[in-house]
Write an enzyme that holds these catalytic residues in place. Structure first.
Site, PDB file in Angstrom:
ATOM      1  N   SER A 175     -25.251   4.661 -21.965  1.00 16.76           N
ATOM      2  CA  SER A 175     -25.744   5.978 -22.381  1.00 16.76           C
ATOM      3  C   SER A 175     -27.228   5.946 -22.713  1.00 16.76           C
ATOM      4  O   SER A 175     -27.764   6.913 -23.236  1.00 16.76           O
ATOM      5  CB  SER A 175     -24.944   6.470 -23.584  1.00 16.76           C
ATOM      6  OG  SER A 175     -25.019   5.530 -24.642  1.00 16.76           O
TER       7      SER A 175
ATOM      8  N   ASN B 298     -20.141   3.190 -34.282  1.00 15.04           N
ATOM      9  CA  ASN B 298     -19.503   4.493 -34.499  1.00 15.04           C
ATOM     10  C   ASN B 298     -20.150   5.257 -35.656  1.00 15.04           C
ATOM     11  O   ASN B 298     -20.445   6.443 -35.534  1.00 15.04           O
ATOM     12  CB  ASN B 298     -18.006   4.315 -34.768  1.00 15.04           C
ATOM     13  CG  ASN B 298     -17.301   3.664 -33.598  1.00 15.04           C
ATOM     14  OD1 ASN B 298     -17.911   3.474 -32.539  1.00 15.04           O
ATOM     15  ND2 ASN B 298     -16.034   3.301 -33.774  1.00 15.04           N
TER      16      ASN B 298
ATOM     17  N   THR C 177     -27.248  54.858 -25.232  1.00 17.24           N
ATOM     18  CA  THR C 177     -25.928  54.227 -25.370  1.00 17.24           C
ATOM     19  C   THR C 177     -25.306  54.333 -23.993  1.00 17.24           C
ATOM     20  O   THR C 177     -25.601  55.291 -23.259  1.00 17.24           O
ATOM     21  CB  THR C 177     -25.024  54.929 -26.411  1.00 17.24           C
ATOM     22  OG1 THR C 177     -24.799  56.267 -25.966  1.00 17.24           O
ATOM     23  CG2 THR C 177     -25.632  54.952 -27.800  1.00 17.24           C
ATOM     24  N   HIS C 178     -24.506  53.350 -23.598  1.00 20.28           N
ATOM     25  CA  HIS C 178     -23.943  53.286 -22.240  1.00 20.28           C
ATOM     26  C   HIS C 178     -25.046  53.328 -21.196  1.00 20.28           C
ATOM     27  O   HIS C 178     -24.832  53.776 -20.070  1.00 20.28           O
ATOM     28  CB  HIS C 178     -22.972  54.446 -21.972  1.00 20.28           C
ATOM     29  CG  HIS C 178     -21.908  54.620 -23.014  1.00 20.28           C
ATOM     30  ND1 HIS C 178     -20.628  54.128 -22.876  1.00 20.28           N
ATOM     31  CD2 HIS C 178     -21.954  55.212 -24.238  1.00 20.28           C
ATOM     32  CE1 HIS C 178     -19.930  54.429 -23.957  1.00 20.28           C
ATOM     33  NE2 HIS C 178     -20.721  55.076 -24.799  1.00 20.28           N
TER      34      HIS C 178
ATOM     35  N   ASN D 185     -42.934  40.273 -10.611  1.00 20.76           N
ATOM     36  CA  ASN D 185     -41.564  40.020 -11.067  1.00 20.76           C
ATOM     37  C   ASN D 185     -41.508  39.457 -12.493  1.00 20.76           C
ATOM     38  O   ASN D 185     -42.362  38.665 -12.878  1.00 20.76           O
ATOM     39  CB  ASN D 185     -40.868  39.039 -10.120  1.00 20.76           C
ATOM     40  CG  ASN D 185     -40.661  39.635  -8.743  1.00 20.76           C
ATOM     41  OD1 ASN D 185     -40.503  40.847  -8.595  1.00 20.76           O
ATOM     42  ND2 ASN D 185     -40.695  38.793  -7.725  1.00 20.76           N
TER      43      ASN D 185
ATOM     44  N   GLU E 223     -35.996  36.954 -16.703  1.00 19.58           N
ATOM     45  CA  GLU E 223     -34.759  36.711 -15.953  1.00 19.58           C
ATOM     46  C   GLU E 223     -34.228  35.308 -16.227  1.00 19.58           C
ATOM     47  O   GLU E 223     -33.025  35.085 -16.355  1.00 19.58           O
ATOM     48  CB  GLU E 223     -35.007  36.898 -14.460  1.00 19.58           C
ATOM     49  CG  GLU E 223     -35.314  38.351 -14.112  1.00 19.58           C
ATOM     50  CD  GLU E 223     -35.853  38.474 -12.694  1.00 19.58           C
ATOM     51  OE1 GLU E 223     -35.115  38.934 -11.831  1.00 19.58           O
ATOM     52  OE2 GLU E 223     -37.008  38.103 -12.445  1.00 19.58           O
TER      53      GLU E 223
ATOM     54  N   TYR F 106     -13.286   7.463 -33.651  1.00 19.83           N
ATOM     55  CA  TYR F 106     -14.187   7.423 -32.506  1.00 19.83           C
ATOM     56  C   TYR F 106     -13.436   7.228 -31.198  1.00 19.83           C
ATOM     57  O   TYR F 106     -12.585   6.348 -31.082  1.00 19.83           O
ATOM     58  CB  TYR F 106     -15.238   6.308 -32.661  1.00 19.83           C
ATOM     59  CG  TYR F 106     -16.225   6.311 -31.495  1.00 19.83           C
ATOM     60  CD1 TYR F 106     -17.320   7.161 -31.508  1.00 19.83           C
ATOM     61  CD2 TYR F 106     -16.007   5.516 -30.372  1.00 19.83           C
ATOM     62  CE1 TYR F 106     -18.202   7.219 -30.433  1.00 19.83           C
ATOM     63  CE2 TYR F 106     -16.877   5.564 -29.288  1.00 19.83           C
ATOM     64  CZ  TYR F 106     -17.968   6.416 -29.327  1.00 19.83           C
ATOM     65  OH  TYR F 106     -18.834   6.475 -28.261  1.00 19.83           O
TER      66      TYR F 106
ATOM     67  N   GLN G  56     -19.312  10.211 -26.667  1.00 23.14           N
ATOM     68  CA  GLN G  56     -20.644   9.913 -26.127  1.00 23.14           C
ATOM     69  C   GLN G  56     -21.203  11.102 -25.340  1.00 23.14           C
ATOM     70  O   GLN G  56     -22.390  11.175 -25.080  1.00 23.14           O
ATOM     71  CB  GLN G  56     -20.563   8.664 -25.237  1.00 23.14           C
ATOM     72  CG  GLN G  56     -21.895   8.187 -24.707  1.00 23.14           C
ATOM     73  CD  GLN G  56     -21.807   6.798 -24.110  1.00 23.14           C
ATOM     74  OE1 GLN G  56     -21.845   5.814 -24.841  1.00 23.14           O
ATOM     75  NE2 GLN G  56     -21.678   6.700 -22.808  1.00 23.14           N
TER      76      GLN G  56
ATOM     77  N   LYS H  96     -24.246  14.189 -26.963  1.00 26.07           N
ATOM     78  CA  LYS H  96     -25.687  14.330 -27.147  1.00 26.07           C
ATOM     79  C   LYS H  96     -26.390  15.133 -26.054  1.00 26.07           C
ATOM     80  O   LYS H  96     -27.243  15.970 -26.347  1.00 26.07           O
ATOM     81  CB  LYS H  96     -26.321  12.947 -27.297  1.00 26.07           C
ATOM     82  CG  LYS H  96     -25.988  12.349 -28.675  1.00 26.07           C
ATOM     83  CD  LYS H  96     -26.319  10.895 -28.796  1.00 26.07           C
ATOM     84  CE  LYS H  96     -25.327   9.931 -28.230  1.00 26.07           C
ATOM     85  NZ  LYS H  96     -23.927  10.072 -28.623  1.00 26.07           N
TER      86      LYS H  96
HETATM   87  N1  ARG Z   1     -23.206   4.932 -27.037  1.00 22.96           N
HETATM   88  C1  ARG Z   1     -22.152   5.258 -27.906  1.00 22.96           C
HETATM   89  C2  ARG Z   1     -22.119   6.760 -28.156  1.00 22.96           C
HETATM   90  O1  ARG Z   1     -23.099   7.396 -27.918  1.00 22.96           O
HETATM   91  C3  ARG Z   1     -22.288   4.528 -29.213  1.00 22.96           C
HETATM   92  C4  ARG Z   1     -21.021   4.292 -29.907  1.00 22.96           C
HETATM   93  C5  ARG Z   1     -20.215   3.287 -29.182  1.00 22.96           C
HETATM   94  N2  ARG Z   1     -19.041   2.964 -29.905  1.00 22.96           N
HETATM   95  C6  ARG Z   1     -18.015   2.322 -29.330  1.00 22.96           C
HETATM   96  N3  ARG Z   1     -16.986   2.102 -30.065  1.00 22.96           N
HETATM   97  N4  ARG Z   1     -18.065   1.912 -28.084  1.00 22.96           N
HETATM   98  O2  ARG Z   1     -21.134   7.323 -28.557  1.00 22.96           O
END
Ligand code: ARG
Length: 453
Positions: free
Chosen positions: A22, A109, A154-155, A284, A289, A316, A321, A324
């Protein structure tokens, strides 16, 4: 080399490795990861796990890692799985064996959840100021609008005349709720998971309260199982971003509509308009848009996050993962839209004559009914009588104010010569003087309230 290879006799398949890694996403939390590790080192030092020398060496090493990363000198290795493992690997290169003690009592975790929350605590103020900037642009326009009147719909059908300033401020108030939601969310982000270990807590006397304080968290989590799996804050953040995007989309849609030749209420500055590769005359409203379009993408991020969380067992799971990327994407989207919207609105040209021209006297039909009400006619009956006036004007192909008094009096003897006064749109506007109404006084009060806050 991975940090978890001990029990394996075979290395992870290359494609599985790539799927598992990741780093491309989570290196965005690099500085938060160092910060969290420095605080953790202090906590386990205090708990007697690290000697003074080890603590000093880890802190200095982490500082070097931070500097290397900040200056762009940090070199990732192909075996770096995520930002946490990359930094631990580098720390061991820098300081040797002591680096291996940093992870005592900690798991990725609780580490990743901590980094992510720290990242968000940084992002919230940045988003906050971007919202405030757009809100200021709306208030500036509202003040500048003064007594400019426009049709209210309205509408999407002409309804009643309103002040342009009232319209600008309607978007201010929606964004204010977004800002409030963002602020309110902060207290749920500001909960420290570190010290929860992999799932069951840390077996050392770590003072989590001071750990929280040192990292700027308002409180610590109270259940380790919940702490490592709680991503409510991420889902909530995505909701706040999505709701804001929907508000921005509503504003954008109206700008798109009102800059058409058919409406012609606004003209965008050239700096915020785009041309056509084929049609030389085109101007435009692409940025509006895109704002409208990106709201759809944003809702997808929220939906994706909720779907990822749904059905997960406690603690966990690697699914987490996935948390993010959508949060980063939502943040980037808003931070790219908000300043452009603010600048485009600050430089927009208002066409008051076009707005005034779009108001016809039928939009004062409610005022006509209210006129009868003031003379004692019950509203239901007044509504029907005013409707008859609208019809008579339509049949005679004249405007309501052009109908002779006799025509009015045939419909109801209550009509008198003063009836023609109801067709002044500014009068109609200023009659709506309740708190939150469109009257000039009420709009001034709104601005006063906004500025007083
Ligand atoms: N890269 C992992 C994440 O973003 C970190 C945590 C990994 N934990 C594990 N038990 N493999 O979630």
């Amino acid at each position: 080399m991975t940090l978890w290879g001990g029990r394996f006799s075979q290395k992870l398949d290359d494609l599985a490795w790539a799927l598992n890694a990741s780093l491309p996403v989570d290196q965005r939390m690099a500085l938060q990861d160092v910060e969290g590790s420095i605080a953790w080192a202090a906590a386990i030092h205090q708990a007697g796990i690290l000697t003074d020398e080890e603590h000093a060496s880890i802190s200095t090493g982490l500082d070097t890692v931070r500097k290397e990363f900040a200056s762009g000198e940090f070199i990732f290795q192909p075996a770096d799985e995520d930002i946490h493992t990359a930094f631990e690997r580098r720390l061991s290169e820098l300081i040797g064996a002591a680096a291996g003690k940093l992870h005592t009592g900690r798991s990725r975790n609780d580490q990743v959840a901590t980094d992510f929350r720290l990242w968000m605590l940084n992002a919230i103020p940045e988003l906050h100021s971007a919202f405030i900037n757009l809100q200021s642009a709306l208030v500036e326009q509202a003040e500048f609008a003064g007594e400019t009147i426009m049709p209210g719909y309205t509408h999407l059908q002409r309804a009643q005349p309103i002040l342009l300033g009232h319209w600008w401020l309607s978007h201010y108030w929606a964004l204010k709720r977004d800002v409030e939601r963002l602020q309110d969310l902060t207290k749920r982000v500001s909960v420290l998971p570190l010290g929860s270990g992999a799932l069951a807590g840390a077996p050392f006397a770590v003072d989590r309260d001071s750990l929280a304080k040192s990292l700027g968290f308002a409180e610590v989590s109270h259940n380790s199982l919940d702490a490592v799996s709680d991503r409510d804050f991420a889902a909530e953040y995505l909701f706040v971003c999505s709701m804001a995007a929907v508000h921005l989309s509503k504003l954008a849609e109206q700008i798109v509509l009102y800059t058409t030749a058919e409406f012609g209420f606004f003209e965008l500055s050239d700096a915020f308009s785009t041309g056509s590769s084929l049609m030389p005359q085109k101007k435009n409203p692409d940025v509006f848009e895109l704002t409208r379009g990106k709201a759809g993408t944003m809702i997808g991020l929220l939906t994706g996050m909720m779907s990822t969380l749904k059905g997960l067992p406690s603690t966990y799971d690697k699914d987490l993962q996935e948390d993010k990327a959508p949060v980063f994407a939502a943040t980037d989207t808003l931070l790219s839209i908000l300043p452009v919207m603010a600048a485009a609105l600050r430089t927009i040209t208002v066409k008051p004559e076009r707005m005034r021209g779009a108001i016809d006297s039928t939009m004062m039909a409610t005022d006509l009914a209210d006129y009868l009400v003031a003379k004692g006619v019950p509203f239901r009956e007044a509504h029907s009588l005013a409707g008859k006036v609208v019809r008579a004007a339509g049949e005679g192909k004249v405007r309501m104010e052009e109908l002779p008094l006799e025509a009015y009096q045939t419909i109801s003897p209550v009509f008198e010569a003063d009836v023609y006064q109801v067709f002044d749109p500014l009068e109609s506007i200023n009659k709506r003087n309740t708190v939150g109404g469109t009257s000039l006084q009420s709009v001034k009060n709104q601005i006063k309230k906004i500025k007083g806050e």
